[in-house]
Design a protein around this motif. Structure first.
Motif, PDB file in Angstrom:
ATOM      1  N   SER A 374       0.769  -1.218   0.140  1.00  0.00           N
ATOM      2  CA  SER A 374      -0.208  -0.082  -0.070  1.00  0.00           C
ATOM      3  C   SER A 374       0.904   1.309  -0.096  1.00  0.00           C
ATOM      4  CB  SER A 374      -0.801  -0.025   1.038  1.00  0.00           C
ATOM      5  OG  SER A 374      -0.149  -0.099   2.374  1.00  0.00           O
ATOM      6  N   ILE A 375       1.961   1.158   0.468  1.00  0.00           N
ATOM      7  CA  ILE A 375       3.020   2.459   0.459  1.00  0.00           C
ATOM      8  C   ILE A 375       4.054   2.086  -0.472  1.00  0.00           C
ATOM      9  CG2 ILE A 375       2.308   3.270   2.787  1.00  0.00           C
ATOM     10  CD1 ILE A 375       4.904   2.151   3.805  1.00  0.00           C
ATOM     11  N   HIS A 376       4.257   1.170  -1.306  1.00  0.00           N
ATOM     12  CA  HIS A 376       5.330   0.643  -2.271  1.00  0.00           C
ATOM     13  C   HIS A 376       6.353   0.461  -1.624  1.00  0.00           C
ATOM     14  CE1 HIS A 376       3.082   2.945  -5.734  1.00  0.00           C
ATOM     15  NE2 HIS A 376       2.274   1.886  -5.559  1.00  0.00           N
ATOM     16  N   GLY A 377       6.310  -0.333  -0.484  1.00  0.00           N
ATOM     17  CA  GLY A 377       7.683  -0.622   0.389  1.00  0.00           C
ATOM     18  C   GLY A 377       7.277  -1.706   1.289  1.00  0.00           C
ATOM     19  N   PHE A 378       8.080  -2.121   2.086  1.00  0.00           N
ATOM     20  CA  PHE A 378       7.963  -3.116   2.845  1.00  0.00           C
ATOM     21  C   PHE A 378       7.797  -2.524   4.514  1.00  0.00           C
ATOM     22  CE2 PHE A 378      10.299  -6.023  -0.075  1.00  0.00           C
ATOM     23  CZ  PHE A 378       9.233  -6.667  -0.385  1.00  0.00           C
ATOM     24  N   PRO A 379       6.534  -2.034   4.806  1.00  0.00           N
ATOM     25  CA  PRO A 379       6.360  -1.426   6.165  1.00  0.00           C
ATOM     26  C   PRO A 379       6.465  -2.583   7.164  1.00  0.00           C
ATOM     27  CG  PRO A 379       4.248  -1.575   5.235  1.00  0.00           C
ATOM     28  CD  PRO A 379       5.399  -2.188   4.080  1.00  0.00           C
ATOM     29  N   VAL A 380       7.197  -2.109   8.151  1.00  0.00           N
ATOM     30  CA  VAL A 380       7.109  -3.105   9.328  1.00  0.00           C
ATOM     31  C   VAL A 380       6.541  -2.161  10.517  1.00  0.00           C
ATOM     32  CG1 VAL A 380       8.514  -4.598  10.979  1.00  0.00           C
ATOM     33  CG2 VAL A 380       9.269  -4.269   8.575  1.00  0.00           C
ATOM     34  N   GLY A 381       5.246  -2.539  10.833  1.00  0.00           N
ATOM     35  CA  GLY A 381       4.383  -1.732  11.806  1.00  0.00           C
ATOM     36  C   GLY A 381       4.551  -2.548  13.268  1.00  0.00           C
ATOM     37  N   TYR A 382       3.911  -2.058  13.924  1.00  0.00           N
ATOM     38  CA  TYR A 382       3.694  -2.683  15.428  1.00  0.00           C
ATOM     39  C   TYR A 382       2.320  -3.597  15.396  1.00  0.00           C
ATOM     40  CZ  TYR A 382       7.681  -0.042  16.772  1.00  0.00           C
ATOM     41  OH  TYR A 382       8.916   0.474  16.932  1.00  0.00           O
ATOM     42  N   ILE A 383       1.446  -3.175  14.546  1.00  0.00           N
ATOM     43  CA  ILE A 383       0.163  -3.803  14.469  1.00  0.00           C
ATOM     44  C   ILE A 383      -0.274  -4.482  13.085  1.00  0.00           C
ATOM     45  CG2 ILE A 383      -2.540  -3.566  14.856  1.00  0.00           C
ATOM     46  CD1 ILE A 383      -0.753  -3.110  17.384  1.00  0.00           C
ATOM     47  N   GLN A 384      -0.402  -5.648  13.086  1.00  0.00           N
ATOM     48  CA  GLN A 384      -0.420  -6.446  11.916  1.00  0.00           C
ATOM     49  C   GLN A 384      -2.098  -6.880  11.744  1.00  0.00           C
ATOM     50  OE1 GLN A 384       3.373  -5.524  11.973  1.00  0.00           O
ATOM     51  NE2 GLN A 384       1.898  -5.627  10.346  1.00  0.00           N
ATOM     52  N   ALA A 385      -2.383  -7.014  10.403  1.00  0.00           N
ATOM     53  CA  ALA A 385      -3.814  -7.597  10.237  1.00  0.00           C
ATOM     54  C   ALA A 385      -3.824  -8.713   9.338  1.00  0.00           C
ATOM     55  CB  ALA A 385      -4.450  -6.492   9.446  1.00  0.00           C
ATOM     56  N   GLU A 386      -4.351  -9.941   9.935  1.00  0.00           N
ATOM     57  CA  GLU A 386      -4.316 -11.140   9.188  1.00  0.00           C
ATOM     58  C   GLU A 386      -5.730 -11.251   8.731  1.00  0.00           C
ATOM     59  OE1 GLU A 386      -4.143 -15.987  10.080  1.00  0.00           O
ATOM     60  OE2 GLU A 386      -3.813 -14.589  11.763  1.00  0.00           O
ATOM     61  N   SER A 387      -5.926 -11.365   7.382  1.00  0.00           N
ATOM     62  CA  SER A 387      -7.272 -11.384   6.945  1.00  0.00           C
ATOM     63  C   SER A 387      -7.622 -13.025   6.627  1.00  0.00           C
ATOM     64  CB  SER A 387      -7.236 -10.793   5.346  1.00  0.00           C
ATOM     65  OG  SER A 387      -6.972  -9.704   5.412  1.00  0.00           O
ATOM     66  N   ASN A 388      -9.009 -13.236   6.754  1.00  0.00           N
ATOM     67  CA  ASN A 388      -9.701 -14.427   6.525  1.00  0.00           C
ATOM     68  C   ASN A 388      -9.079 -14.943   5.377  1.00  0.00           C
ATOM     69  OD1 ASN A 388     -11.449 -16.488   5.544  1.00  0.00           O
ATOM     70  ND2 ASN A 388     -12.866 -15.934   7.193  1.00  0.00           N
ATOM     71  N   PHE A 389      -8.569 -16.270   5.187  1.00  0.00           N
ATOM     72  CA  PHE A 389      -7.906 -16.466   3.938  1.00  0.00           C
ATOM     73  C   PHE A 389      -8.866 -17.089   2.886  1.00  0.00           C
ATOM     74  CE2 PHE A 389      -5.641 -20.044   1.509  1.00  0.00           C
ATOM     75  CZ  PHE A 389      -4.571 -19.653   1.219  1.00  0.00           C
ATOM     76  N   LEU A 390      -9.874 -17.678   3.406  1.00  0.00           N
ATOM     77  CA  LEU A 390     -10.950 -17.895   2.431  1.00  0.00           C
ATOM     78  C   LEU A 390     -11.856 -16.775   1.792  1.00  0.00           C
ATOM     79  CD1 LEU A 390     -10.719 -20.528   4.195  1.00  0.00           C
ATOM     80  CD2 LEU A 390     -12.909 -21.270   3.464  1.00  0.00           C
ATOM     81  N   GLY A 391     -12.130 -15.861   2.595  1.00  0.00           N
ATOM     82  CA  GLY A 391     -13.004 -14.501   2.374  1.00  0.00           C
ATOM     83  C   GLY A 391     -14.026 -14.898   2.821  1.00  0.00           C
ATOM     84  N   ILE A 392     -15.170 -13.909   2.691  1.00  0.00           N
ATOM     85  CA  ILE A 392     -16.559 -14.258   3.186  1.00  0.00           C
ATOM     86  C   ILE A 392     -17.576 -13.536   2.413  1.00  0.00           C
ATOM     87  CG2 ILE A 392     -18.238 -13.511   5.061  1.00  0.00           C
ATOM     88  CD1 ILE A 392     -15.574 -12.925   7.029  1.00  0.00           C
ATOM     89  N   ARG A 393     -18.462 -14.144   1.870  1.00  0.00           N
ATOM     90  CA  ARG A 393     -19.773 -13.479   1.134  1.00  0.00           C
ATOM     91  C   ARG A 393     -21.135 -13.184   1.895  1.00  0.00           C
ATOM     92  NH1 ARG A 393     -18.553 -13.696  -4.053  1.00  0.00           N
ATOM     93  NH2 ARG A 393     -17.045 -15.486  -5.001  1.00  0.00           N
ATOM     94  N   ASN A 394     -21.474 -12.095   1.724  1.00  0.00           N
ATOM     95  CA  ASN A 394     -22.686 -11.721   2.254  1.00  0.00           C
ATOM     96  C   ASN A 394     -23.899 -12.451   1.917  1.00  0.00           C
ATOM     97  OD1 ASN A 394     -23.389 -10.434   0.409  1.00  0.00           O
ATOM     98  ND2 ASN A 394     -23.032  -8.387   1.202  1.00  0.00           N
ATOM     99  N   GLY A 395     -25.143 -12.190   2.160  1.00  0.00           N
ATOM    100  CA  GLY A 395     -26.301 -13.048   1.577  1.00  0.00           C
ATOM    101  C   GLY A 395     -26.566 -12.749   0.280  1.00  0.00           C
ATOM    102  N   ASN A 396     -26.082 -11.477  -0.073  1.00  0.00           N
ATOM    103  CA  ASN A 396     -26.360 -11.516  -1.646  1.00  0.00           C
ATOM    104  C   ASN A 396     -25.273 -11.930  -2.631  1.00  0.00           C
ATOM    105  OD1 ASN A 396     -28.574  -9.821  -1.186  1.00  0.00           O
ATOM    106  ND2 ASN A 396     -27.563  -8.047  -0.460  1.00  0.00           N
TER     107      ASN A 396
END
Length: 732
Positions: A374-396
């Protein structure tokens, strides 16, 4: 000549400005795989139509066009936007890039795909992943008691060890989990017990139920952290040997039972959530991976940040659950029998990596994961987000959250549908209209119309300095050369390439090279000792080879912008060394002002389109000798950009001025130019020529008092110029 006659700054700028706000809506094809700093497809469509369409660009833009027999090259193709636009218009295309990931991506963008077979394979993949891994991405909803709510994001905080007392502690730079922009209130993490607290006023947050005073300020400040146990002040990277460790501290989840409830759903991990983490770690330890690369992270300007944090191998940038999931998906993809389908899913896999790693951050305002690039680099932050690997769909059936297979599959399918059913976006007032362009398509052959005229597509992973093209074989060259600076596309794309190569095999066509990094890459790089001379010489070598292959009078047009004059010296040298003359320099918005790497920096979103030929004419009204004359030219262009909806900044004005001054320096130097001189001397000559014409500061000063033709009094400067210069154009 045609671009100089048929291009319309205001018309094209309006299209480009809107496209860059949400580029995938205008050009879904770019969603095949991440690439960096893609220029607007609307801009290159307009340039092609202006050159070959034979009429004003606004008259041909929303109509189907076919330029059969025209051959267009892009020697520095990157993500391939100029080639995609030329191919769509019926041109034969030749593209080269020194980066194997660029060649892979452009090939995947253009190559036809059986979408029905793709959808069937995607369903099989998602079913397989749900069976093998689905339970690892579930959580209990503390509101309804639902035991299998879908996790959107796992949120991790880095942990450190005090060098004095040797106790562990969390490295929170701040305790704000969510702001009140997309959630009814702020959500703050308790520094003591870790509970999540809804807070109306972050400046007066009150206390947690455990009695601890809540605060937005974390304990990490400017890479220093006082140990909460003994008070000793520690410095980054806050740990000993090896990569940093993390602790799961929060979860954002999705529960359709709570549809209509305002805001998002957050929770502190419970015992079951932590057990799932342990389950994934144990499963990963038992596995003998076949597709997880063990490659070392090479030295580099960007990768040095990873090394400072203790990362040595690419696999260390992923947690055990991510590694387990990636290995599981890779094994399925490797067994897809059809090679074209396997390539498609391997491309998806590579693109997914940017969301499935422990460098992704969580946006507390937008409440989503920010991918690693997202910033064209390798940002090493202190808080990381792990996304759901499969992904989720809503009712639609629409994706919820970001970063999972569901998201990647949907956008890839939409991208490939665009190939056979392209469209443009128009506006009637504020109403957005999608205009199908029936008769245009992207590809070598049209799978839906086998009788359609085929196009030649020649995509090569090679240096454009070595490409062998017959003299006078090209009708045009359109390109977007690398940005001269420390944007390390080679280093960044190596992150994906090591996985792609492991999955498809190093002997697979297109993956022969072991790395995406190359000594001849046209970027500045301190680690590789690549300076402005390297950039200028490399660009000159490319342009010289292209100029030799162009038909007489055919254009070499390229987009360019930079904040520093130094970069324009290199562009001018490349044009002069190639024996071309710059016949036009046209401003066009080409970046999104809200981009993380641009917003608030003072950088420009405007590119100059340099149009270069070895013979032709240039509009007399575009020639100038000093800052005052340039100010009048720019005043009209700035009016055009404002009419298109832009609000030109000081950075935009600086880049537009540099573009024009560069053009005139080339014009003045072209007849006596000696390409055999040393690079340093040539750059110095160009700098002096530019400074003799005008400086950016002079132009800015003159602009303050300029009246444009619409408001200028009769008999003003423009009328005087018209009397003295009756000719419309000057031949070169």
């Amino acid at each position: 000549m045609s671009i100089e006659q048929h291009y319309d700054i205001a018309f094209v700028a309006a299209l480009a400005l809107r496209e860059k706000q949400i580029q995938q809506s205008y050009r879904p094809i770019i969603a095949v795989h991440k690439w960096f700093a893609r220029r607007p497809g609307t801009l290159f469509r307009s340039l092609l139509l202006s050159e070959f369409g034979g009429r004003h660009v606004s008259e041909s833009y929303y109509q189907a066009n076919s330029f059969e027999g025209i051959t267009v090259a892009d020697p520095l193709m990157g993500g391939g936007i100029p080639l995609l636009e030329a191919n769509r218009l019926g041109c034969n295309v030749i593209g080269t890039d020194i980066n194997p990931m660029a060649a892979w991506i452009v090939h995947e963008e253009i190559d036809a795909l059986d979408l029905a077979a793709y959808a069937a394979n995607a369903d099989k993949l998602l079913t397989h992943l749900a069976c093998e891994l689905g339970s690892l991405y579930k959580t209990r909803c503390p509101v309804t008691g639902c035991a299998d709510a879908d996790v959107k994001y796992f949120l991790w905080v880095k942990t450190g060890t005090c060098t004095a007392c040797e106790k562990s502690f969390d490295l929170f730079p701040g305790y704000v989990l969510a702001e009140d922009a997309r959630h009814p209130s702020y959500v703050l993490v308790c520094p003591s017990c870790g509970d999540l607290n809804e807070v109306a006023d972050p400046e007066h947050p009150g206390s947690c139920d455990c009695g601890t005073a809540l605060t937005t300020e974390g304990i990490v400040k400017r890479n220093k952290c006082a140990c909460p146990h003994c008070g000793h002040v520690n410095s980054t990277p806050f740990h000993g040997e090896g990569p940093p460790s993390h602790r799961l501290f929060a979860i954002e989840y999705h529960n359709p039972e709570l549809k209509g409830r305002p805001g998002r759903l957050f929770k502190k991990p419970d015992a079951d959530d932590l057990a799932r983490v342990a389950q994934a770690e144990a499963a990963w330890q038992r596995l003998r991976p076949s597709f997880v690369p063990d490659d070392l992270i090479p030295a580099g300007d960007e990768t040095s940040r990873l090394h400072r944090w203790g990362y040595e191998r690419f696999r260390e940038l992923f947690n055990p659950r991510q590694l387990l999931a990636l290995e599981t998906a890779a094994r399925f993809i490797a067994e897809i029998p059809d090679q074209r389908q396997r390539r498609a899913f391997a491309t998806n896999f590579s693109d997914l990596l940017r969301y499935q790693n422990m460098l992704c951050r969580y946006d507390t305002m937008a409440l989503k994961s920010l991918d690693v690039f997202s910033i064209h680099g390798f940002p090493v932050g202190y808080i990381q987000a792990e996304s759901n690997f499969l992904g989720i769909r809503n009712g639609n059936g629409f994706p919820v959250g970001s970063g999972g297979w569901v998201n990647i599959i949907d956008k890839y399918a939409k991208a490939k549908r665009f190939c056979t059913a392209p469209f443009e976006v128009a506006f009637q007032g504020k109403k957005k209209i999608t205009v199908p362009i029936t008769g245009e398509w992207i590809g070598e052959h049209n799978p839906e119309h086998p009788d359609a005229h085929p196009r030649m597509v020649d995509i090569r992973c090679a240096s454009a300095t070595t490409i062998d093209l017959p003299p006078h074989s090209l009708d045009a060259v359109f390109t977007d050369p690398p940005y001269y600076g420390m944007v390390q596309y080679g280093e960044l794309m190596h992150f994906c390439y090591v996985w792609l190569r492991k999955l498809m095999g190093g002997d697979f066509p297109g993956l022969e090279l072991e790395t995406t990094c190359h000594a001849e890459e046209l970027t500045g790089n301190d680690t590789a000792a690549r300076d402005i001379a390297h950039f200028a010489e490399g660009l000159a070598a490319v342009y010289s080879r292209m100029a030799a292959a162009l038909k007489p009078g055919a254009p070499l047009a390229f987009t360019y912008h930079h904040n520093r004059q130094e970069a324009y010296l290199a562009a001018a040298m490349a044009i002069l060394d190639s024996g071309l003359t710059c016949s036009a320099s046209l401003p066009c918005p080409a970046e999104m002002g809200g981009s993380i790497h641009i917003h608030g920096t003072g950088s420009s979103i405007v590119d100059t389109v340099f149009v270069c030929r070895n013979r032709g004419t240039t509009p007399r009204a575009q020639l100038f000798h000093d800052a005052t004359q340039l100010a009048f030219i720019m005043a009209r262009e700035l009016d055009d950009l404002r009419a298109a909806g832009m609000k030109p900044t000081a950075g935009d004005i600086r880049c537009i001025a540099f573009g024009h001054i560069t053009r005139m320096a080339i014009w003045n130097l072209r007849r006596l130019w000696d390409a055999r001189q040393p690079t340093e001397k040539k750059l110095a000559i160009i700098r002096a020529a530019m400074d003799d014409i005008a400086t950016v500061d002079d132009v800015k000063t003159r602009l303050e008092g300029v009246q444009t033709p619409q408001s200028a009094p009769a008999g003003g400067l423009f009328a005087k110029q018209e009397q003295q210069e009756p000719l419309d154009a000057v031949t070169f």
